[in-house]
Design an enzyme around this catalytic site. Structure first.
Site, PDB file in Angstrom:
ATOM      1  N   GLY A   1     -61.242  55.175 -41.555  1.00 55.07           N
ATOM      2  CA  GLY A   1     -61.030  55.560 -42.945  1.00 55.07           C
ATOM      3  C   GLY A   1     -61.925  54.690 -43.830  1.00 55.07           C
ATOM      4  O   GLY A   1     -62.079  53.498 -43.596  1.00 55.07           O
TER       5      GLY A   1
ATOM      6  N   TYR B   1     -50.522  46.689 -35.900  1.00 51.20           N
ATOM      7  CA  TYR B   1     -50.690  47.727 -34.886  1.00 51.20           C
ATOM      8  C   TYR B   1     -50.592  47.122 -33.493  1.00 51.20           C
ATOM      9  O   TYR B   1     -51.224  46.090 -33.211  1.00 51.20           O
ATOM     10  CB  TYR B   1     -52.048  48.421 -35.075  1.00 51.20           C
ATOM     11  CG  TYR B   1     -52.098  49.119 -36.422  1.00 51.20           C
ATOM     12  CD1 TYR B   1     -51.747  50.463 -36.540  1.00 51.20           C
ATOM     13  CD2 TYR B   1     -52.405  48.413 -37.584  1.00 51.20           C
ATOM     14  CE1 TYR B   1     -51.726  51.093 -37.777  1.00 51.20           C
ATOM     15  CE2 TYR B   1     -52.383  49.026 -38.824  1.00 51.20           C
ATOM     16  CZ  TYR B   1     -52.042  50.361 -38.916  1.00 51.20           C
ATOM     17  OH  TYR B   1     -51.996  50.979 -40.137  1.00 51.20           O
TER      18      TYR B   1
ATOM     19  N   ASN C   1     -38.512  28.100   9.597  1.00 53.97           N
ATOM     20  CA  ASN C   1     -37.430  27.888   8.632  1.00 53.97           C
ATOM     21  C   ASN C   1     -36.496  29.077   8.521  1.00 53.97           C
ATOM     22  O   ASN C   1     -35.473  28.989   7.867  1.00 53.97           O
ATOM     23  CB  ASN C   1     -38.028  27.570   7.247  1.00 53.97           C
ATOM     24  CG  ASN C   1     -38.946  28.680   6.749  1.00 53.97           C
ATOM     25  OD1 ASN C   1     -39.577  29.362   7.547  1.00 53.97           O
ATOM     26  ND2 ASN C   1     -39.001  28.849   5.454  1.00 53.97           N
TER      27      ASN C   1
ATOM     28  N   ALA D   1     -52.701  19.967  13.440  1.00 53.56           N
ATOM     29  CA  ALA D   1     -53.158  21.347  13.244  1.00 53.56           C
ATOM     30  C   ALA D   1     -52.187  22.342  13.871  1.00 53.56           C
ATOM     31  O   ALA D   1     -51.658  22.119  14.954  1.00 53.56           O
ATOM     32  CB  ALA D   1     -54.532  21.517  13.868  1.00 53.56           C
TER      33      ALA D   1
ATOM     34  N   ASN E   1     -48.372  12.462   9.394  1.00 51.39           N
ATOM     35  CA  ASN E   1     -49.522  13.264   9.797  1.00 51.39           C
ATOM     36  C   ASN E   1     -49.024  14.510  10.512  1.00 51.39           C
ATOM     37  O   ASN E   1     -48.351  14.415  11.528  1.00 51.39           O
ATOM     38  CB  ASN E   1     -50.437  12.452  10.714  1.00 51.39           C
ATOM     39  CG  ASN E   1     -51.795  13.118  10.833  1.00 51.39           C
ATOM     40  OD1 ASN E   1     -51.886  14.291  11.192  1.00 51.39           O
ATOM     41  ND2 ASN E   1     -52.843  12.387  10.524  1.00 51.39           N
TER      42      ASN E   1
ATOM     43  N   ARG F   1     -47.172  27.452  -2.511  1.00 53.59           N
ATOM     44  CA  ARG F   1     -46.277  28.464  -3.084  1.00 53.59           C
ATOM     45  C   ARG F   1     -45.191  27.796  -3.929  1.00 53.59           C
ATOM     46  O   ARG F   1     -45.022  26.582  -3.903  1.00 53.59           O
ATOM     47  CB  ARG F   1     -45.690  29.317  -1.957  1.00 53.59           C
ATOM     48  CG  ARG F   1     -46.745  30.248  -1.338  1.00 53.59           C
ATOM     49  CD  ARG F   1     -46.217  30.926  -0.101  1.00 53.59           C
ATOM     50  NE  ARG F   1     -44.951  31.602  -0.365  1.00 53.59           N
ATOM     51  CZ  ARG F   1     -44.075  31.941   0.575  1.00 53.59           C
ATOM     52  NH1 ARG F   1     -44.325  31.668   1.858  1.00 53.59           N
ATOM     53  NH2 ARG F   1     -42.953  32.541   0.249  1.00 53.59           N
TER      54      ARG F   1
ATOM     55  N   ARG G   1     -42.478  20.023  26.860  1.00 52.32           N
ATOM     56  CA  ARG G   1     -43.538  20.779  27.538  1.00 52.32           C
ATOM     57  C   ARG G   1     -43.148  20.881  28.993  1.00 52.32           C
ATOM     58  O   ARG G   1     -42.513  19.979  29.523  1.00 52.32           O
ATOM     59  CB  ARG G   1     -44.861  20.002  27.553  1.00 52.32           C
ATOM     60  CG  ARG G   1     -45.575  19.873  26.283  1.00 52.32           C
ATOM     61  CD  ARG G   1     -46.840  19.076  26.605  1.00 52.32           C
ATOM     62  NE  ARG G   1     -47.375  18.501  25.395  1.00 52.32           N
ATOM     63  CZ  ARG G   1     -48.095  17.387  25.377  1.00 52.32           C
ATOM     64  NH1 ARG G   1     -48.334  16.715  26.498  1.00 52.32           N
ATOM     65  NH2 ARG G   1     -48.566  16.933  24.259  1.00 52.32           N
TER      66      ARG G   1
ATOM     67  N   ARG H   1     -56.921  58.191 -24.262  1.00 55.35           N
ATOM     68  CA  ARG H   1     -58.183  57.776 -23.628  1.00 55.35           C
ATOM     69  C   ARG H   1     -58.033  56.598 -22.673  1.00 55.35           C
ATOM     70  O   ARG H   1     -59.024  56.134 -22.098  1.00 55.35           O
ATOM     71  CB  ARG H   1     -59.227  57.469 -24.714  1.00 55.35           C
ATOM     72  CG  ARG H   1     -59.818  58.744 -25.301  1.00 55.35           C
ATOM     73  CD  ARG H   1     -60.985  58.417 -26.187  1.00 55.35           C
ATOM     74  NE  ARG H   1     -60.559  57.875 -27.469  1.00 55.35           N
ATOM     75  CZ  ARG H   1     -61.257  56.980 -28.172  1.00 55.35           C
ATOM     76  NH1 ARG H   1     -62.389  56.509 -27.703  1.00 55.35           N
ATOM     77  NH2 ARG H   1     -60.814  56.544 -29.333  1.00 55.35           N
TER      78      ARG H   1
ATOM     79  N   LYS I   1     -44.411  25.832   1.068  1.00 61.94           N
ATOM     80  CA  LYS I   1     -43.473  26.526   0.183  1.00 61.94           C
ATOM     81  C   LYS I   1     -42.196  25.728   0.039  1.00 61.94           C
ATOM     82  O   LYS I   1     -41.658  25.245   1.038  1.00 61.94           O
ATOM     83  CB  LYS I   1     -43.142  27.905   0.774  1.00 61.94           C
ATOM     84  CG  LYS I   1     -42.285  28.746  -0.149  1.00 61.94           C
ATOM     85  CD  LYS I   1     -41.286  29.637   0.594  1.00 61.94           C
ATOM     86  CE  LYS I   1     -40.130  28.831   1.152  1.00 61.94           C
ATOM     87  NZ  LYS I   1     -39.041  29.681   1.694  1.00 61.94           N
TER      88      LYS I   1
HETATM   89  C1  UD1 Z   1     -55.997  54.890 -38.864  1.00 65.38           C
HETATM   90  C2  UD1 Z   1     -56.182  54.929 -40.368  1.00 65.38           C
HETATM   91  C3  UD1 Z   1     -57.650  54.707 -40.696  1.00 65.38           C
HETATM   92  C4  UD1 Z   1     -58.130  53.401 -40.093  1.00 65.38           C
HETATM   93  C5  UD1 Z   1     -57.850  53.381 -38.596  1.00 65.38           C
HETATM   94  C6  UD1 Z   1     -58.148  52.019 -38.034  1.00 65.38           C
HETATM   95  C7  UD1 Z   1     -54.472  56.443 -41.185  1.00 65.38           C
HETATM   96  C8  UD1 Z   1     -54.208  57.805 -41.698  1.00 65.38           C
HETATM   97  N1  UD1 Z   1     -55.746  56.192 -40.855  1.00 65.38           N
HETATM   98  O1  UD1 Z   1     -56.714  55.998 -38.363  1.00 65.38           O
HETATM   99  O2  UD1 Z   1     -57.844  54.686 -42.087  1.00 65.38           O
HETATM  100  O3  UD1 Z   1     -59.529  53.254 -40.335  1.00 65.38           O
HETATM  101  O4  UD1 Z   1     -56.461  53.652 -38.347  1.00 65.38           O
HETATM  102  O5  UD1 Z   1     -58.040  52.082 -36.646  1.00 65.38           O
HETATM  103  O6  UD1 Z   1     -53.599  55.619 -41.129  1.00 65.38           O
HETATM  104  N2  UD1 Z   1     -49.386  55.585 -34.787  1.00 65.38           N
HETATM  105  C9  UD1 Z   1     -48.002  55.695 -34.655  1.00 65.38           C
HETATM  106  N3  UD1 Z   1     -47.393  56.856 -34.976  1.00 65.38           N
HETATM  107  C10 UD1 Z   1     -48.079  57.939 -35.414  1.00 65.38           C
HETATM  108  C11 UD1 Z   1     -49.469  57.838 -35.558  1.00 65.38           C
HETATM  109  C12 UD1 Z   1     -50.102  56.641 -35.236  1.00 65.38           C
HETATM  110  O7  UD1 Z   1     -47.342  54.745 -34.234  1.00 65.38           O
HETATM  111  O8  UD1 Z   1     -47.439  58.971 -35.695  1.00 65.38           O
HETATM  112  C13 UD1 Z   1     -50.042  54.331 -34.454  1.00 65.38           C
HETATM  113  C14 UD1 Z   1     -50.945  54.500 -33.250  1.00 65.38           C
HETATM  114  O9  UD1 Z   1     -50.258  54.113 -32.074  1.00 65.38           O
HETATM  115  C15 UD1 Z   1     -52.080  53.559 -33.550  1.00 65.38           C
HETATM  116  C16 UD1 Z   1     -52.109  53.464 -35.052  1.00 65.38           C
HETATM  117  O10 UD1 Z   1     -50.868  53.951 -35.512  1.00 65.38           O
HETATM  118  O11 UD1 Z   1     -51.807  52.266 -33.068  1.00 65.38           O
HETATM  119  C17 UD1 Z   1     -53.272  54.215 -35.675  1.00 65.38           C
HETATM  120  O12 UD1 Z   1     -53.118  55.570 -35.389  1.00 65.38           O
HETATM  121  P1  UD1 Z   1     -54.336  56.518 -35.173  1.00 65.38           P
HETATM  122  O13 UD1 Z   1     -53.843  57.894 -35.058  1.00 65.38           O
HETATM  123  O14 UD1 Z   1     -55.210  55.979 -34.109  1.00 65.38           O
HETATM  124  O15 UD1 Z   1     -55.065  56.364 -36.584  1.00 65.38           O
HETATM  125  P2  UD1 Z   1     -56.576  56.531 -36.844  1.00 65.38           P
HETATM  126  O16 UD1 Z   1     -56.902  57.979 -36.862  1.00 65.38           O
HETATM  127  O17 UD1 Z   1     -57.376  55.666 -35.961  1.00 65.38           O
END
Ligand code: UD1
Ligand code: CA
Length: 455
Positions: A136, A101, A384, A378, A375, A331, A438, A16, A349
């Protein structure tokens, strides 16, 4: 206390964001999202930090090369539990592992510290949200103890109504984590993923205590999934910066129109007008005023100096009681001593300008050493660059340079010399004398302008 490992999950795609850049490399207040997390992690002084990356390939480790961190490729990405699994071989058993994260940038070390107090338990960072959609849910038993985390896609309507949600951030004893993760399955949920959250029910079944900790602020646990969320967290950060400056007595014309992308250190009685951007390390001495829409980066400005609007200052040192701008550009490598005036449309600079000297209008001063009380008229330009190499211009104390002079470097103007306006100076100028180049002014009497030819 046992040692600490930190695992930062950063393999997600960031669909997204609609960007070719990996999500965790998008910037917030001048630093990549992942840098915010790595910098916070470092405050906790972990034994080991691992970043699990995936999407965007080697760009992520390359961009973070300055950190003492292991980068572990997760390919393919089979869920958060699978992601943590990739890091486990790197982590010693006699330790606590904290999972963070890369797209949750504003988590505070003070909140995380509260999660490290129970080294034998599983500690979850949870938060109560008015609208828990997408998260979750934390399921508790009748005694109020955590029994599991259920993902929204797998939740019953009753579970969906729970307002306490999983932020994803947790701490667990590494040896236990290793055991739990080895038992994860991907055939027990609607997404077919290995859920990190399944370890909660495993801990409960094993009689391991599950603690919960809440962050001091909700914004600490907000993740970035879209440009709108990124912009929102940027404002959160900037509001925090503005508040910090106000608390220290800085006058801000509008706290909502200030951007600090680094570390801004302010003395007393500082005034900052609207729309200013501060990048890197900026130090403003007592009484400094910064005019609207100025951009100042990696610069020290001494007390009493006035920066008029629309000035750009980068990697420079500005002395006390100087007047800079409006529309001035300093700069990298500019060093101005006290009481220097640099006016509109003047570019400096890699030059040192000593006390009381002035270049007030439309000039370029590059690779120069300028003495005291000089001084510069202008339109004066130091030439340079000869097309291949840069050369220095030396202007000694008390020189007066007439307007629209070109100083073709390398060249030296001796102490107290005066240069007539409109001169092109190609050889050294002697001290104390008037030098000019001049052609003499002549008048052709009776000369007529040409007239248009008749057809
Ligand atoms: C996860 C949690 C959820 C929580 C939420 C908070 C799990 C199963 N669920 O859900 O309970 O409320 O985060 O935002 O953990 N990532 C990896 N590798 C992967 C999958 C994910 O590095 O294979 C990383 C993603 O880059 C991201 C983070 O883990 O930064 C969360 O992954 P995402 O798939 O967004 O989890 P959610 O479904 O949001
Ligand atoms: Ca998410």
């Amino acid at each position: 206390m046992s040692t600490l490992n930190i695992v930062i999950l950063a393999a997600g795609k960031g669909t997204r964001m609609y960007s070719d850049r990996p999500k965790v490399l998008h910037g917030l207040a001048g630093r990549a999202l992942l840098q915010h997390v790595l910098d916070t992690a470092a405050i906790l002084m972990p034994e080991k930090t691992c970043v699990v990356y995936g999407h965007g390939g080697e760009i992520v480790p390359q961009a973070m090369a300055q950190y003492d961190t292991s980068f572990i490729l997760q390919e393919p990405q089979l869920g958060t539990g699978h992601a943590v699994q990739q890091a486990l071989p790197q982590l010693p058993d006699a330790s606590l592992t904290l999972v963070l994260y890369g797209d949750v940038p504003l988590i505070q070390h003070t909140t995380l510290r509260q999660m490290l107090g129970a080294p034998d338990a599983l500690t979850l960072l949870t938060v109560y949200l008015d609208n828990p959609t997408g998260y979750g849910r934390i399921v508790r038993d009748s005694a109020g103890n955590v029994s599991s985390i259920v993902e929204e896609k797998d939740a019953t309507p009753e579970q969906c109504a729970i307002g306490e949600v999983n932020t994803g951030i947790l701490a667990a004893p590494t040896s236990l984590l290793r055991g739990w993760l080895s038992k994860l399955r991907n055939d027990n949920n609607s997404q077919g993923e290995y859920y990190l959250t399944d370890i909660v029910a495993m801990a409960v079944a094993q009689g391991i205590a599950v603690h919960t900790v809440q962050p001091a602020h909700i914004w600490e646990v907000l993740g970035v999934n879209s440009k709108a969320q990124l912009a929102e967290l940027e404002r959160t950060w900037q509001h925090g910066e503005a508040t910090r400056l106000l608390v220290h007595g800085v006058t801000l014309a509008d706290p909502a129109r200030l951007d600090v992308r680094g570390k801004l250190v302010c003395g007393r009685d500082i005034e900052i007008d609207v729309g200013c951007i501060f990048e890197g390390d900026v130090h403003l001495g007592n009484g400094v005023r910064v005019g609207a829409y100025s951009i100042i980066k990696n610069t020290i400005i001494a007390e009493g100096t006035n920066i008029a609007p629309y000035s750009h200052i980068d990697s420079s040192e500005v002395g006390a009681n100087c007047h800079i701008g409006p529309y001035a550009r300093l700069r990298p490598g500019t060093k101005l001593h006290d009481g220097v005036h640099i006016g509109n449309f003047v570019e400096v600079k890699n030059s040192e300008i000593a006390s009381g000297s002035k270049a007030n209008h439309l000039s370029y001063i590059g690779d120069s050493s300028v003495g005291n009380r000089v001084n510069i008229g202008a339109g004066t330009i130091t030439c340079n660059y000869d097309g291949a190499n840069k050369h220095r211009t030396i202007i000694e104390d008390d020189v007066f340079i007439g307007s629209n002079t070109q100083l073709v470097a390398p060249v030296k103007v001796g102490r107290g010399a005066t240069i007539g306006a409109g001169s092109t100076i190609t050889r050294n100028v002697p001290e104390g004398e008037l030098t000019l180049s001049r052609t003499r002014q002549t008048t052709i009497n009776g000369w007529k302008r040409p007239t248009k030819d008749k057809k």
